[in-house]
Scaffold this active site. Sequence first.
Site, PDB file in Angstrom:
ATOM      1  N   SER A 151       0.829  -1.211   0.000  1.00  0.00           N
ATOM      2  CA  SER A 151       0.000   0.000   0.000  1.00  0.00           C
ATOM      3  C   SER A 151       0.865   1.265   0.000  1.00  0.00           C
ATOM      4  O   SER A 151       0.639   2.187  -0.784  1.00  0.00           O
ATOM      5  CB  SER A 151      -0.960  -0.004   1.190  1.00  0.00           C
ATOM      6  OG  SER A 151      -0.253  -0.140   2.405  1.00  0.00           O
ATOM      7  N   ASP A 169       3.713  10.623  14.095  1.00  0.00           N
ATOM      8  CA  ASP A 169       3.458   9.248  13.661  1.00  0.00           C
ATOM      9  C   ASP A 169       2.725   8.452  14.745  1.00  0.00           C
ATOM     10  O   ASP A 169       1.899   7.586  14.447  1.00  0.00           O
ATOM     11  CB  ASP A 169       4.787   8.567  13.308  1.00  0.00           C
ATOM     12  CG  ASP A 169       4.624   7.502  12.242  1.00  0.00           C
ATOM     13  OD1 ASP A 169       3.476   7.219  11.850  1.00  0.00           O
ATOM     14  OD2 ASP A 169       5.642   6.942  11.810  1.00  0.00           O
ATOM     15  N   LYS A 172       6.845   3.254  17.772  1.00  0.00           N
ATOM     16  CA  LYS A 172       5.468   3.737  17.994  1.00  0.00           C
ATOM     17  C   LYS A 172       4.443   2.647  17.711  1.00  0.00           C
ATOM     18  O   LYS A 172       3.323   2.686  18.212  1.00  0.00           O
ATOM     19  CB  LYS A 172       5.194   4.997  17.166  1.00  0.00           C
ATOM     20  CG  LYS A 172       5.474   4.884  15.679  1.00  0.00           C
ATOM     21  CD  LYS A 172       4.326   4.414  14.835  1.00  0.00           C
ATOM     22  CE  LYS A 172       4.820   4.116  13.437  1.00  0.00           C
ATOM     23  NZ  LYS A 172       3.867   3.518  12.535  1.00  0.00           N
ATOM     24  N   ARG A 189      -3.050  -0.658  11.066  1.00  0.00           N
ATOM     25  CA  ARG A 189      -3.112  -2.106  11.309  1.00  0.00           C
ATOM     26  C   ARG A 189      -2.685  -2.433  12.740  1.00  0.00           C
ATOM     27  O   ARG A 189      -3.188  -3.375  13.347  1.00  0.00           O
ATOM     28  CB  ARG A 189      -2.222  -2.847  10.305  1.00  0.00           C
ATOM     29  CG  ARG A 189      -2.853  -2.935   8.925  1.00  0.00           C
ATOM     30  CD  ARG A 189      -1.905  -3.514   7.919  1.00  0.00           C
ATOM     31  NE  ARG A 189      -0.669  -2.729   7.856  1.00  0.00           N
ATOM     32  CZ  ARG A 189       0.141  -2.704   6.816  1.00  0.00           C
ATOM     33  NH1 ARG A 189      -0.143  -3.418   5.752  1.00  0.00           N
ATOM     34  NH2 ARG A 189       1.237  -1.982   6.809  1.00  0.00           N
ATOM     35  N   ASN A 190      -1.742  -1.657  13.267  1.00  0.00           N
ATOM     36  CA  ASN A 190      -1.290  -1.894  14.645  1.00  0.00           C
ATOM     37  C   ASN A 190      -2.418  -1.617  15.637  1.00  0.00           C
ATOM     38  O   ASN A 190      -2.656  -2.385  16.558  1.00  0.00           O
ATOM     39  CB  ASN A 190      -0.077  -1.011  14.967  1.00  0.00           C
ATOM     40  CG  ASN A 190       1.136  -1.416  14.157  1.00  0.00           C
ATOM     41  OD1 ASN A 190       1.753  -2.432  14.409  1.00  0.00           O
ATOM     42  ND2 ASN A 190       1.473  -0.622  13.150  1.00  0.00           N
ATOM     43  N   SER A 200       1.576   8.914   8.207  1.00  0.00           N
ATOM     44  CA  SER A 200       1.046   8.748   6.851  1.00  0.00           C
ATOM     45  C   SER A 200       0.290   7.442   6.704  1.00  0.00           C
ATOM     46  O   SER A 200       0.864   6.370   6.871  1.00  0.00           O
ATOM     47  CB  SER A 200       2.229   8.746   5.867  1.00  0.00           C
ATOM     48  OG  SER A 200       3.262   7.890   6.341  1.00  0.00           O
ATOM     49  N   GLY A 248       7.076   9.155   8.631  1.00  0.00           N
ATOM     50  CA  GLY A 248       6.239  10.162   9.300  1.00  0.00           C
ATOM     51  C   GLY A 248       4.797   9.721   9.341  1.00  0.00           C
ATOM     52  O   GLY A 248       4.466   8.600   8.971  1.00  0.00           O
ATOM     53  N   ALA A 289      -1.373   5.194   3.900  1.00  0.00           N
ATOM     54  CA  ALA A 289      -1.352   5.055   2.436  1.00  0.00           C
ATOM     55  C   ALA A 289      -2.732   5.332   1.841  1.00  0.00           C
ATOM     56  O   ALA A 289      -2.845   5.922   0.766  1.00  0.00           O
ATOM     57  CB  ALA A 289      -0.885   3.647   2.068  1.00  0.00           C
ATOM     58  N   THR A 317      -0.852   6.556  14.130  1.00  0.00           N
ATOM     59  CA  THR A 317      -0.884   5.095  14.266  1.00  0.00           C
ATOM     60  C   THR A 317      -1.671   4.654  15.501  1.00  0.00           C
ATOM     61  O   THR A 317      -2.249   3.569  15.517  1.00  0.00           O
ATOM     62  CB  THR A 317       0.560   4.534  14.360  1.00  0.00           C
ATOM     63  OG1 THR A 317       1.343   5.130  13.332  1.00  0.00           O
ATOM     64  CG2 THR A 317       0.593   3.032  14.172  1.00  0.00           C
ATOM     65  N   LYS A 348       8.914   0.820   8.056  1.00  0.00           N
ATOM     66  CA  LYS A 348       9.067   1.121   9.489  1.00  0.00           C
ATOM     67  C   LYS A 348       9.224  -0.174  10.262  1.00  0.00           C
ATOM     68  O   LYS A 348       8.438  -1.093  10.080  1.00  0.00           O
ATOM     69  CB  LYS A 348       7.848   1.899  10.005  1.00  0.00           C
ATOM     70  CG  LYS A 348       7.764   3.308   9.435  1.00  0.00           C
ATOM     71  CD  LYS A 348       6.440   3.964   9.778  1.00  0.00           C
ATOM     72  CE  LYS A 348       6.334   5.320   9.070  1.00  0.00           C
ATOM     73  NZ  LYS A 348       4.992   5.904   9.216  1.00  0.00           N
TER      74      LYS A 348
END
Length: 268
Positions: free
Chosen positions: A14, A248, A195, A259-260, A142, A140, A144, A252, A109
Amino acid sequence: MMKKQKIAVLGPGSWGTALAQVLIDNGHEVRIWGNIPEQIDEINEKHTNTRHFKDVVLDENIKAYKELSEALDSVDAVLFVVPTKVTRLVAKQVAELLDHKVVVMHASKGLEPGTHERLSTILEEEIPEELRSDIVVVSGPSHAEETIVRDITLITAASKDLEVARYVQGIFSNNYFRLYTNSDVIGVETAGALKNIIAVGAGALHGMGYGDNAKSAVSTRGLAEITRLGVKLGADPLTYSGLSGVGDLIVTGTSIHSRNWRAGDALG
């Protein structure tokens, strides 16, 4: 606008796909390489990547490749966006195939499973110096899913060589996507990797029925822990209050796109 560059994007996930679209929007020649033949055919024939984006039509100038050697032929820059567990393997293949010096960037990442090495370290170890620039980390806040539809995104380009970071800033920046340069590679990479742990925790709290107070507490104290660990590893503490740190962590640790966060939420 800088003159047209040839850029190989390694990994049609992605984020790799979204970054390829940004580069195409800026008038560059983009070659995306992947190892799932059906996905490569789909990008070339239908200009879609439905594995990651259900309703998005990609620019038809994005060319996808099954052969890494073809994707790397005469490129100016190489962007790694492959999973952390295969970064070293792909870097070895790139080192064998490259016959000229390129700017090397990565936008993944995480740390290497087992060794816990940062990804720039792996790229430095596997790609000889005469074939690459100093590594540039593109990282950073973001998603997708938002970048691909040209939503406003601000991230960081970090390198020990600020000149190369500025080159990466130049190829990516436009009216919806902006990069800030930074020389703290350790800070940016550790922030991007660590993170994720806090985001899983924030998701778990939500899944267990806790509210914003608890989520705020775990995010803030989590950032303090990340900062202490990063500083021990040689990072600048100020990096963690920037885009690749707190920025970030917010994106997140608070979003259903993450997803995390979703993994933590399901666990909770």
